[in-house]
Design an enzyme around this catalytic site. Structure first.
Site, PDB file in Angstrom:
ATOM      1  N   CYS A 117       0.839  -1.207   0.000  1.00 22.27           N
ATOM      2  CA  CYS A 117       0.000   0.000   0.000  1.00 22.27           C
ATOM      3  C   CYS A 117       0.871   1.253   0.000  1.00 22.27           C
ATOM      4  O   CYS A 117       0.655   2.180  -0.792  1.00 22.27           O
ATOM      5  CB  CYS A 117      -0.931  -0.025   1.210  1.00 22.27           C
ATOM      6  SG  CYS A 117      -2.106   1.343   1.253  1.00 22.27           S
ATOM      7  N   CYS A 118       1.877   1.292   0.881  1.00 28.27           N
ATOM      8  CA  CYS A 118       2.789   2.439   0.907  1.00 28.27           C
ATOM      9  C   CYS A 118       3.548   2.562  -0.412  1.00 28.27           C
ATOM     10  O   CYS A 118       3.818   3.673  -0.876  1.00 28.27           O
ATOM     11  CB  CYS A 118       3.789   2.302   2.058  1.00 28.27           C
ATOM     12  SG  CYS A 118       3.149   2.777   3.674  1.00 28.27           S
ATOM     13  N   CYS A 200      -1.366   8.585   7.342  1.00 25.32           N
ATOM     14  CA  CYS A 200      -2.713   8.274   6.868  1.00 25.32           C
ATOM     15  C   CYS A 200      -3.642   7.987   8.056  1.00 25.32           C
ATOM     16  O   CYS A 200      -3.210   7.474   9.099  1.00 25.32           O
ATOM     17  CB  CYS A 200      -2.669   7.054   5.957  1.00 25.32           C
ATOM     18  SG  CYS A 200      -1.753   7.344   4.425  1.00 25.32           S
ATOM     19  N   CYS A 203      -3.578   4.417   9.517  1.00 26.65           N
ATOM     20  CA  CYS A 203      -2.325   3.891  10.063  1.00 26.65           C
ATOM     21  C   CYS A 203      -1.711   4.817  11.101  1.00 26.65           C
ATOM     22  O   CYS A 203      -0.512   4.735  11.378  1.00 26.65           O
ATOM     23  CB  CYS A 203      -1.332   3.656   8.929  1.00 26.65           C
ATOM     24  SG  CYS A 203      -1.979   2.591   7.634  1.00 26.65           S
ATOM     25  N   CYS A 226       7.483   4.178   5.912  1.00 28.50           N
ATOM     26  CA  CYS A 226       6.585   3.913   4.782  1.00 28.50           C
ATOM     27  C   CYS A 226       7.322   3.298   3.611  1.00 28.50           C
ATOM     28  O   CYS A 226       6.717   2.685   2.747  1.00 28.50           O
ATOM     29  CB  CYS A 226       5.887   5.194   4.353  1.00 28.50           C
ATOM     30  SG  CYS A 226       6.993   6.455   3.717  1.00 28.50           S
TER      31      CYS A 226
END
Ligand code: SF4
Length: 235
Positions: A117-118, A200, A203, A226
């Site tokens: 995702c990062c 985010c 997170c 990240c």
């Protein structure tokens, strides 16, 4: 000639400089002048570095990664600081629609594969945004601990051939707050709710007193970064 070949000379020439004095030197003379961007999250401690860059050269490109998962407060804070500081070249970059469609069509990749995702939401867009730049400025500090505890002020990024500049590497949390107060810079609105490092929504959580500033990032996971800085720190 790669800018990395200037690393030793720059470290020698600017030894003992950091903060505003270092930025004034690097952004106005030598191999990084006119070829360097600031990458900012507009997070809990970002105002200080943004103010320094605006003081030296408000047209310096500032790259802001909008992952699509940020707090509304961060977006509002960015707009406030851009107006206040007169930053003239803020570039909001985000993940490609094709990458989201392929890897994260439901928007829940963060809960299953946060590293991927990062990568999709941060690392890839940043790599594209930094194309053509010889260097970039980060707001990382040694007191943030973990992989950052030995952070140099000027460091090579071997994977891209760029130099990374960390003008606040040696600053403490008190130094940052002192500068913020001196310059009358506004706080990120979430700081007073206990957020000391802000990424985010999915997170990030507030931290308790006594916890490390970044303890609220990816809590419960074996993940502390990240990924935009990892390659060279691991090297
Ligand atoms: S911080 Fe979380 S939501 Fe944001 S890009 Fe990384 S894994 Fe995804």
């Amino acid at each position: 000639m790669s800018v990395l070949e200037h690393l030793d000379d720059l470290r020698r020439a600017y030894e003992g400089l950091d903060g505003l004095a270092l930025l004034r030197a690097l952004l106005t003379e030598g191999p990084l002048a006119g070829r360097t961007a600031l990458v900012s999250s507009f997070g809990a401690e970002s105002a200080v570095l943004l103010d320094m860059v605006a003081t030296v050269e408000p047209a310096t490109p500032v790259i802001f990664l909008d992952t699509g998962k940020l707090f509304g407060e961060t977006q509002a804070y960015r707009e406030e600081l851009v107006d206040l500081l007169g930053l003239r070249d803020v570039r909001v970059v985000g993940p490609r629609a094709a990458a989201l469609g392929r890897y994260d069509p439901r928007g829940d990749l963060w809960s299953r594969e946060p590293d991927l995702c990062c990568h999709v939401r941060k690392t890839e867009p940043l790599q594209e945004a930094l194309e053509g730049f010889a260097g970039w400025i980060t707001g990382r500090k040694r007191f943030q601990a973990g992989l950052r505890s030995q952070l140099p002020i000027i460091e090579p990024e071997w994977s891209s051939g760029r130099l990374k500049v960390n003008p606040l590497a040696l600053w403490s949390a008190d130094d940052i707050e002192r500068y913020r107060l001196l310059r009358n810079l506004p706080k990120h609105p979430l700081v007073d709710q206990g957020y000391r490092s802000i990424g985010c929504i999915t997170c990030t959580r507030p931290v308790n007193s006594g916890e490390a500033p970044r303890a609220g990032r990816w809590w419960g996971l074996d993940k502390t970064e990240c990924g935009i800085h990892l390659q060279d720190e691991a090297a």
